[in-house]
Design an enzyme around this catalytic site. Sequence first.
Site, PDB file in Angstrom:
ATOM      1  CE  LYS A  69      22.588 -11.007   7.873  1.00 22.25           C
ATOM      2  NZ  LYS A  69      22.840 -11.465   6.387  1.00 22.25           N
ATOM      3  CG  ASP A 104      21.074 -13.095   3.949  1.00 29.19           C
ATOM      4  OD1 ASP A 104      20.123 -12.629   3.133  1.00 29.19           O
ATOM      5  OD2 ASP A 104      21.477 -11.918   4.308  1.00 29.19           O
TER       6      ASP A 104
END
Length: 291
Positions: free
Chosen positions: A9, A136
């Site tokens: 990410k 996250d």
Amino acid sequence: MIRELAPAKVNLFLHVGDKRPDGYHELESLVVFASAGDELTFEEADALSLHVEGPFAAGLAEEPDNLVLRAARQFAAFAQIEPKVRITLTKNLPIASGVGGGSSDVGATLRGLSRLWPGKLTLPQLWNIGHDLGSDVPVSVLPGCWWMTGRGERFASVPEIGTLDALLVNAGTAVPTASVYAKLKERSGTGRMTKPQRFATIGQLSEYLHRARNDLEAPARTLCPAIDEELAALNRTNPLLARMSGSGATCFALYPDAASAGMAAETTSREHPGWWIAPTKLNFGRKWEFQ
Ligand code: C5P
């Protein structure tokens, strides 16, 4: 056997706002996922087990209750089944490095188990499990281009910004997220950037991103001087933008095309043979499915 990629990410920008009563900070971030990532496989077995291999496997050896195992146990508990699955994790991403590898492994585990045991849990249930395992993780359940807010657990879609040619570099120092937040002084605050619209050219995207920054870069640099070297090395390759991702220490650079990213990878590898260097595509057009 079921296979899932756990993509890295990248926070194209990351602005930090106020500290909340629960100790977390409000965030605003534009998040994309890379074609580079960890790989996981899932096979029916007599019991739950996790086998870790790959270039960064050693970094997880000390961690008996890996997030992947916790995710599998929680999936099974919610689904009211026994977690009889053998999971193999090929750890290609550096550990604690700002590219959300651990969170993405959890996301891939939840997707993989939903394919192994279809129809057991809904997508909102997977997001709930993810929420308990890290700020996250929910965004990593269905990787995409997301506008991330809250402590990182809220996300909304943005217009398609296209595929980006990029280079990820990491000099090998792990930086714990909590220590970076503890050193944070200057914050951009939330609400300063507007959700991006469609960009006609990569130049327009780059201009948009140059108006933002990663607020965690300054505190991370005080803890890990290698970040200065990473950014200097990336800036020598004439990128459109070079910036740290997440809480570091991985930095990324964007290029106008794959050939420029490839050349930058070659130059940087020659200069820094010990670094992890990954030319990759961000927001690479794969459609993630939930079953
Ligand atoms: O949720 P996660 O495990 O990723 O967070 C690690 C640490 O980073 C938290 O304990 C907190 O100190 C800090 N953090 C924060 N604000 C956020 C996310 C993380 O202060 N939005």
